[in-house]
Design a protein around this motif. Structure first.
Motif, PDB file in Angstrom:
ATOM      1  N   ALA A 189     -16.178   5.507  -3.154  1.00  0.00           N
ATOM      2  CA  ALA A 189     -17.296   4.994  -3.668  1.00  0.00           C
ATOM      3  C   ALA A 189     -17.327   5.427  -4.780  1.00  0.00           C
ATOM      4  O   ALA A 189     -17.436   5.143  -6.138  1.00  0.00           O
ATOM      5  CB  ALA A 189     -18.347   5.117  -2.649  1.00  0.00           C
ATOM      6  N   GLU A 190     -17.268   6.224  -5.231  1.00  0.00           N
ATOM      7  CA  GLU A 190     -17.174   7.800  -6.538  1.00  0.00           C
ATOM      8  C   GLU A 190     -16.602   6.935  -7.037  1.00  0.00           C
ATOM      9  O   GLU A 190     -16.618   6.744  -8.143  1.00  0.00           O
ATOM     10  CB  GLU A 190     -16.765   8.912  -6.116  1.00  0.00           C
ATOM     11  N   ASN A 191     -14.550   6.443  -7.075  1.00  0.00           N
ATOM     12  CA  ASN A 191     -13.972   6.223  -7.886  1.00  0.00           C
ATOM     13  C   ASN A 191     -13.772   4.748  -8.168  1.00  0.00           C
ATOM     14  O   ASN A 191     -13.299   4.079  -9.000  1.00  0.00           O
ATOM     15  CB  ASN A 191     -12.943   6.679  -7.437  1.00  0.00           C
ATOM     16  N   GLU A 192     -14.681   3.617  -7.527  1.00  0.00           N
ATOM     17  CA  GLU A 192     -14.906   2.944  -7.382  1.00  0.00           C
ATOM     18  C   GLU A 192     -13.936   1.673  -6.611  1.00  0.00           C
ATOM     19  O   GLU A 192     -13.054   1.137  -7.333  1.00  0.00           O
ATOM     20  CB  GLU A 192     -14.966   1.662  -8.926  1.00  0.00           C
ATOM     21  N   THR A 193     -13.230   2.375  -5.608  1.00  0.00           N
ATOM     22  CA  THR A 193     -11.530   2.299  -5.626  1.00  0.00           C
ATOM     23  C   THR A 193     -11.656   0.993  -4.528  1.00  0.00           C
ATOM     24  O   THR A 193     -12.914   1.454  -3.845  1.00  0.00           O
ATOM     25  CB  THR A 193     -10.403   3.734  -5.053  1.00  0.00           C
ATOM     26  N   ALA A 194     -11.113   0.290  -4.363  1.00  0.00           N
ATOM     27  CA  ALA A 194     -11.175  -0.508  -3.533  1.00  0.00           C
ATOM     28  C   ALA A 194     -10.324   0.409  -1.878  1.00  0.00           C
ATOM     29  O   ALA A 194      -9.996   0.550  -1.862  1.00  0.00           O
ATOM     30  CB  ALA A 194     -10.939  -1.864  -2.808  1.00  0.00           C
ATOM     31  N   PHE A 195     -11.323  -0.482  -0.479  1.00  0.00           N
ATOM     32  CA  PHE A 195     -10.502  -0.131   0.956  1.00  0.00           C
ATOM     33  C   PHE A 195     -10.431  -1.136   1.700  1.00  0.00           C
ATOM     34  O   PHE A 195     -11.516  -2.407   1.734  1.00  0.00           O
ATOM     35  CB  PHE A 195     -11.190   1.069   1.898  1.00  0.00           C
ATOM     36  N   ALA A 196      -9.259  -1.362   2.421  1.00  0.00           N
ATOM     37  CA  ALA A 196      -8.926  -2.457   3.464  1.00  0.00           C
ATOM     38  C   ALA A 196      -9.013  -1.669   5.628  1.00  0.00           C
ATOM     39  O   ALA A 196      -7.949  -0.815   5.521  1.00  0.00           O
ATOM     40  CB  ALA A 196      -7.706  -2.970   3.354  1.00  0.00           C
ATOM     41  N   PRO A 197      -9.690  -1.708   5.975  1.00  0.00           N
ATOM     42  CA  PRO A 197      -9.774  -1.361   6.838  1.00  0.00           C
ATOM     43  C   PRO A 197      -8.695  -2.492   7.592  1.00  0.00           C
ATOM     44  O   PRO A 197      -8.513  -3.734   7.650  1.00  0.00           O
ATOM     45  CB  PRO A 197     -11.562  -2.073   7.538  1.00  0.00           C
ATOM     46  N   GLU A 244      -5.574  -0.917  -3.018  1.00  0.00           N
ATOM     47  CA  GLU A 244      -6.405  -0.773  -1.939  1.00  0.00           C
ATOM     48  C   GLU A 244      -5.676   0.630  -0.873  1.00  0.00           C
ATOM     49  O   GLU A 244      -5.373   0.687  -0.953  1.00  0.00           O
ATOM     50  CB  GLU A 244      -6.382  -2.474  -0.993  1.00  0.00           C
ATOM     51  N   ILE A 245      -6.856   1.341  -0.405  1.00  0.00           N
ATOM     52  CA  ILE A 245      -6.749   2.026   0.463  1.00  0.00           C
ATOM     53  C   ILE A 245      -6.382   1.696   1.402  1.00  0.00           C
ATOM     54  O   ILE A 245      -7.353   1.385   2.137  1.00  0.00           O
ATOM     55  CB  ILE A 245      -7.217   3.189   0.270  1.00  0.00           C
ATOM     56  N   LEU A 246      -5.589   1.615   2.471  1.00  0.00           N
ATOM     57  CA  LEU A 246      -5.623   1.455   3.997  1.00  0.00           C
ATOM     58  C   LEU A 246      -5.925   2.539   4.970  1.00  0.00           C
ATOM     59  O   LEU A 246      -5.471   3.358   4.700  1.00  0.00           O
ATOM     60  CB  LEU A 246      -4.293   0.965   3.781  1.00  0.00           C
ATOM     61  N   ILE A 247      -7.446   1.631   5.433  1.00  0.00           N
ATOM     62  CA  ILE A 247      -7.393   2.122   6.606  1.00  0.00           C
ATOM     63  C   ILE A 247      -6.919   2.503   8.112  1.00  0.00           C
ATOM     64  O   ILE A 247      -7.575   1.173   7.989  1.00  0.00           O
ATOM     65  CB  ILE A 247      -8.865   2.849   5.833  1.00  0.00           C
ATOM     66  N   ALA A 272       0.677  -1.005  -0.256  1.00  0.00           N
ATOM     67  CA  ALA A 272       0.179  -0.377   0.126  1.00  0.00           C
ATOM     68  C   ALA A 272       1.135   0.767  -0.083  1.00  0.00           C
ATOM     69  O   ALA A 272       1.992   1.861   0.639  1.00  0.00           O
ATOM     70  CB  ALA A 272      -0.841   0.615   1.190  1.00  0.00           C
ATOM     71  N   PRO A 273       0.981   1.765  -1.176  1.00  0.00           N
ATOM     72  CA  PRO A 273       1.342   3.278  -0.791  1.00  0.00           C
ATOM     73  C   PRO A 273       0.943   3.893  -0.036  1.00  0.00           C
ATOM     74  O   PRO A 273       1.588   5.615  -0.099  1.00  0.00           O
ATOM     75  CB  PRO A 273       1.412   3.642  -2.742  1.00  0.00           C
ATOM     76  N   PHE A 274      -0.235   3.905   0.384  1.00  0.00           N
ATOM     77  CA  PHE A 274      -0.749   5.284   1.242  1.00  0.00           C
ATOM     78  C   PHE A 274      -1.453   4.280   2.244  1.00  0.00           C
ATOM     79  O   PHE A 274      -2.711   3.729   1.697  1.00  0.00           O
ATOM     80  CB  PHE A 274      -1.906   6.053   0.390  1.00  0.00           C
ATOM     81  N   MET A 275      -2.022   5.218   3.467  1.00  0.00           N
ATOM     82  CA  MET A 275      -2.671   4.562   4.808  1.00  0.00           C
ATOM     83  C   MET A 275      -3.448   5.867   4.784  1.00  0.00           C
ATOM     84  O   MET A 275      -2.536   7.320   5.498  1.00  0.00           O
ATOM     85  CB  MET A 275      -1.382   4.435   5.639  1.00  0.00           C
ATOM     86  N   GLU A 281     -14.582  12.130   8.749  1.00  0.00           N
ATOM     87  CA  GLU A 281     -13.324  11.626   8.341  1.00  0.00           C
ATOM     88  C   GLU A 281     -13.561  10.513   7.534  1.00  0.00           C
ATOM     89  O   GLU A 281     -13.646  10.215   5.846  1.00  0.00           O
ATOM     90  CB  GLU A 281     -12.063  11.594   8.571  1.00  0.00           C
ATOM     91  N   ALA A 282     -13.856   9.171   7.749  1.00  0.00           N
ATOM     92  CA  ALA A 282     -13.862   8.210   7.784  1.00  0.00           C
ATOM     93  C   ALA A 282     -14.845   7.939   6.354  1.00  0.00           C
ATOM     94  O   ALA A 282     -14.505   7.517   5.707  1.00  0.00           O
ATOM     95  CB  ALA A 282     -13.749   6.878   8.894  1.00  0.00           C
ATOM     96  N   GLN A 283     -15.736   8.610   6.673  1.00  0.00           N
ATOM     97  CA  GLN A 283     -17.001   8.952   5.708  1.00  0.00           C
ATOM     98  C   GLN A 283     -16.231   9.470   4.324  1.00  0.00           C
ATOM     99  O   GLN A 283     -16.689   9.311   3.325  1.00  0.00           O
ATOM    100  CB  GLN A 283     -17.996   9.850   6.092  1.00  0.00           C
ATOM    101  N   LYS A 284     -15.793  10.508   4.641  1.00  0.00           N
ATOM    102  CA  LYS A 284     -15.725  11.412   3.616  1.00  0.00           C
ATOM    103  C   LYS A 284     -14.344  10.263   3.309  1.00  0.00           C
ATOM    104  O   LYS A 284     -14.871   9.976   1.942  1.00  0.00           O
ATOM    105  CB  LYS A 284     -14.522  12.623   3.294  1.00  0.00           C
ATOM    106  N   ILE A 285     -13.954   9.053   3.447  1.00  0.00           N
ATOM    107  CA  ILE A 285     -12.705   8.694   2.541  1.00  0.00           C
ATOM    108  C   ILE A 285     -13.162   7.314   1.983  1.00  0.00           C
ATOM    109  O   ILE A 285     -13.089   7.083   0.798  1.00  0.00           O
ATOM    110  CB  ILE A 285     -12.133   7.508   3.776  1.00  0.00           C
ATOM    111  N   ILE A 286     -14.705   7.216   2.558  1.00  0.00           N
ATOM    112  CA  ILE A 286     -15.168   5.294   1.537  1.00  0.00           C
ATOM    113  C   ILE A 286     -15.824   6.758   0.862  1.00  0.00           C
ATOM    114  O   ILE A 286     -15.864   5.870  -0.211  1.00  0.00           O
ATOM    115  CB  ILE A 286     -15.879   5.110   2.659  1.00  0.00           C
ATOM    116  N   GLN A 287     -16.808   7.685   0.754  1.00  0.00           N
ATOM    117  CA  GLN A 287     -17.133   7.892   0.125  1.00  0.00           C
ATOM    118  C   GLN A 287     -16.358   8.466  -1.567  1.00  0.00           C
ATOM    119  O   GLN A 287     -17.012   8.292  -2.461  1.00  0.00           O
ATOM    120  CB  GLN A 287     -18.051  10.021   0.281  1.00  0.00           C
ATOM    121  N   ILE A 288     -15.126   9.380  -0.765  1.00  0.00           N
ATOM    122  CA  ILE A 288     -14.394   9.092  -2.240  1.00  0.00           C
ATOM    123  C   ILE A 288     -14.182   8.138  -2.850  1.00  0.00           C
ATOM    124  O   ILE A 288     -14.200   8.014  -4.078  1.00  0.00           O
ATOM    125  CB  ILE A 288     -12.833   9.900  -1.915  1.00  0.00           C
TER     126      ILE A 288
END
Lengths: 473, 473
Positions: free
Chosen positions: B63-71, B90-93, B43-46, B54-61
């Motif tokens: 969702a908009e871009n159909e990008t996966a996230f890993a909590p 995946e966006i590591l959260i 993951a290049p970004f965490m 903030e958690a909601q903003k991350i997931i909204q983004i």
């Protein structure tokens, strides 16, 4: 009736035993009126499967023809969830013939029953193996395993043992697509995927038909003691609860409350009821405690009560000294609903509140109700230990019934608004059914509602499983 | 990395505080290896949100871009559920910055915490208010509220208090579509629709991101006593359990077992461990009981033990007479996993069985394993009281590691087949994650699997919420 509906009926007749269905009006009619006598259903045909396989065949045929079905257990629900044919043609499926206790595993503390088994039969089967099935509610003589599961029934022992959802280890159900899900299992730990069991518990038949369940049993308490207490205000009632919980820990089985008005209804109208204490007090508490020995519990209670009296939290109290005395106390609590009928019309609400906010809620709402409808007689009672009140309102004595019923929607709306403001629930144990759908839309979190709709559409895309209950799709 | 992924990262950077994200490799790297050191994520970004918003903003983004996230919580999972980027960008959260205990309501017996709060911190917060949060497991010093919820964690006290699912009253979560679900609530009874809470508990992050939870607290037991018992066979071990349960009722907190091999591993390799009894016995039991007073429990245990000795169910036993002695007994149990490392390679299984069938299962499987791989040293141990065994297999002493690891898949397949035959679960408490998906497909009921897939697709149609865990879509 549409052609598709008739076709479904004919196919079901051909697929299951002749004993497993009926078109006899006299047989079907009693299944079409709800418990409160307020809803009149209709159904020309009633299926009564004798096995999971027959239940599956019925639903497969419904699924193929996109015909709706309405499951029914003991038909004791209070929100119209089991009244067939209210809005659309439905195959009424009575589970009453699937009423076997399949197995009692006393060593493993589990019991497996068919969906049509009566709750009291389950309690008795557990008891005959020296085990306890703790769920206990007014309709236990006629409600069924499938019914308590589909409504996540609560009752008087929730604070100790949880609601039905906590008491179900495994389920078997026919999904709306006709697949039979065999999730019967006594496993306590099983982290293999999503919790379908908890999803079907409380789904009110909208996500499939429950056919069997494995239930959790408990050791039978060696001793059980009931007591009655009186208090000056609802805040004292809840202070008493905190003190009792602090002193008795997890030993409290039930903490039920009622007002003096409720007590007088019971005493005045029910021959078996007598007031347990001589003085007049605005609030009354029924406390049930279990443990190792009666004498030990009584001793603990006496210490607690003298402390409560000294701190002016309670005004008086009595400990039942026999099983008969204990039953007499419970009869006061149980007679309340019926006694209320003799006092004219009433409006009922099944609400819950955070336990810590219950007293403030009641203290705020009662005087406001009297302002809104002078002479109104609120009769809140119920399971204060888990925050659940049956917040019933009786009409003014000898008042105008019609005027009261006309005002009812506004009174209910006020109560639900206040419940919402205090972080409570407008349906603590009765569910949504057909009659509380608009409250669900008003008060449920929007993200939760959206998720519920998505789940319903995913598992029942043709909306055939008890449609029109819980959600309008 | 795709352009969409980079776009997502840039949008998240712009949407949340600069302290709430990092691209620093040194900071991210420790988050990319799983607890067992077997999986290497990327993951290049965490993102490290500091609030639900903030958690909601991350997931909204996302969702908009159909990008996966890993909590990710404490990253202590054992099935690869929290290793980011194994199969896709995946966006590591990491939830570690949302670690507050928001509220302890001692009178209401609830605690509300953010998802990143450490389990031990929750336990301590409860204790400082004279309350108990009963969930207890090996990783409690680093695992988080969000992690125990997403994996429906179990541990040593499940037989008394249930798994995490039973301990969660309310949840807040960001759904995969970016909606914030506010289901935080202390209500015990709330029958307003489907049980989303139980669905998200154990969903391993695949149905959204848990941000906060209201947990159930209990009275702290006034007294707690630990004892050690020895038995000749697994059938005696489970007969002992039945007798103890019959005699002590609901007072048993934990019933843990291990074999003589397991005990010798702990004693030989861990300096703090000493054998509690002098004789050699094949099976050992750790029993923890709580109640009103130490002396009363000890008295009950002495009566029980003399009965068990007389009936030849146990061979010897000792009751810890101090907190130190009790901790010594627990250290044997807790040291086992680590001690096993010193005995070479091992293959691990986290299984559960119906309690009534556990003894037959072990009795049948152990000799077969020795036939399949002579010299193998099975080290089953764990929570026998709820049917959960960590069925670990150590290589033969001084044997060939590679040969053993080569045989491992066949040994595991045999164990899972037998677990299935005995009605058990191949994943009692660890979950599915990335490494048990094929077992899920093999052993899970087909109707249940279909329903799970339908629910996943309904709530996460773009498959962005921890994709590739639990189910392949």
């Amino acid at each position: 009736m549409t052609m598709a509906f008739n076709k479904t009926i004919e196919q079901i007749k051909a697929a299951i035993s002749p004993k497993s269905w009926t078109e006899d009006e006299n047989t079907i009619t009693p299944h079409l009126v709800d418990r409160r006598g307020k809803l009149q259903g209709r159904a020309p045909f009633m299926a009564m499967p004798n096995s999971s396989l027959e239940a599956q065949k019925i639903i497969q045929i419904c699924a193929e023809n996109e015909t709706a079905f309405a499951p029914q257990g003991g038909n004791t629900g209070l929100v119209g969830g089991s009244t067939a044919g209210l809005n659309t043609d439905e195959i009424l499926i009575s589970m009453k013939r699937m009423n076997a206790i399949a197995e009692v595993d006393a060593a493993g503390f589990t019991l497996t029953a068919e969906a049509g088994a009566i709750l009291a039969t389950v309690q008795d089967a557990a008891q005959s193996h020296d085990r306890l099935f703790p769920l206990s509610l007014a309709s236990q003589g006629s409600c069924t395993v499938g019914g308590i599961i589909s409504t996540n029934a609560g009752g008087i022992h929730v604070m100790r043992y949880g609601t039905t959802r906590h008491l179900v280890l495994g389920l078997e159900a026919v999904m709306p697509n006709g697949q039979l899900w065999n999730g019967l299992s006594p496993l306590v730990k099983d982290n293999t995927g999503y919790d379908l069991k908890s999803l079907l518990v409380g789904a009110e038949g909208t996500l499939g038909l429950v056919t069997k369940a494995t239930l959790k049993l408990f050791p039978r308490p060696k001793a059980m003691v009931t007591a009655w207490l009186c208090a000056k205000s609802i805040h004292h009632v809840m202070d008493c609860f905190s003190a009792a919980r602090e002193s008795l820990g997890g030993a409290i089985n039930a903490y039920e409350i009622m007002t003096d008005t409720g007590l007088s209804f019971a005493v005045n109208h029910m021959p078996q009821c007598r007031a347990p204490l001589s003085g007049n007090y605005p609030w009354h508490i029924l406390l049930e405690v279990s443990g190792d020995s009666d004498s030990r519990i009584m001793n603990q209670l006496e210490i607690l009560f003298s402390d409560l009296l000294e701190r002016d939290i309670i005004q008086d109290g009595t400990i039942a000294q026999s099983g008969k005395a204990s039953a007499d106390l419970w009869s006061l609590r149980e007679a309340l609903s019926e006694a209320q009928i003799s006092e004219g019309v009433s409006v009922k609400h099944d609400i819950s509140l955070p336990v810590g906010k219950l007293a403030d809620f009641v203290h705020t709402v009662l005087p406001e109700l009297n302002k809104k409808f002078p002479g109104i007689r609120p009769v809140p009672f119920g399971h204060a230990g888990d925050g659940n009140l049956h917040f019933n309102l009786s009409q003014p004595k000898a008042g105008d019934k019609k005027a009261f019923l006309k005002a009812a929607p506004l009174l209910s709306a006020y109560i639900y608004e206040m419940v919402n403001k205090y972080g409570g629930s407008f349906s603590a144990e009765h569910g949504i059914g057909t009659i509380k759908k608009s409250e669900l839309v008003s008060y449920k979190d929007k993200a939760a509602l959206a998720a519920m709709r998505a789940i319903k559409k995913a598992l029942d895309p043709e909306n055939i499983s008890n449609p029109g209950r819980v959600l309008d799709i």
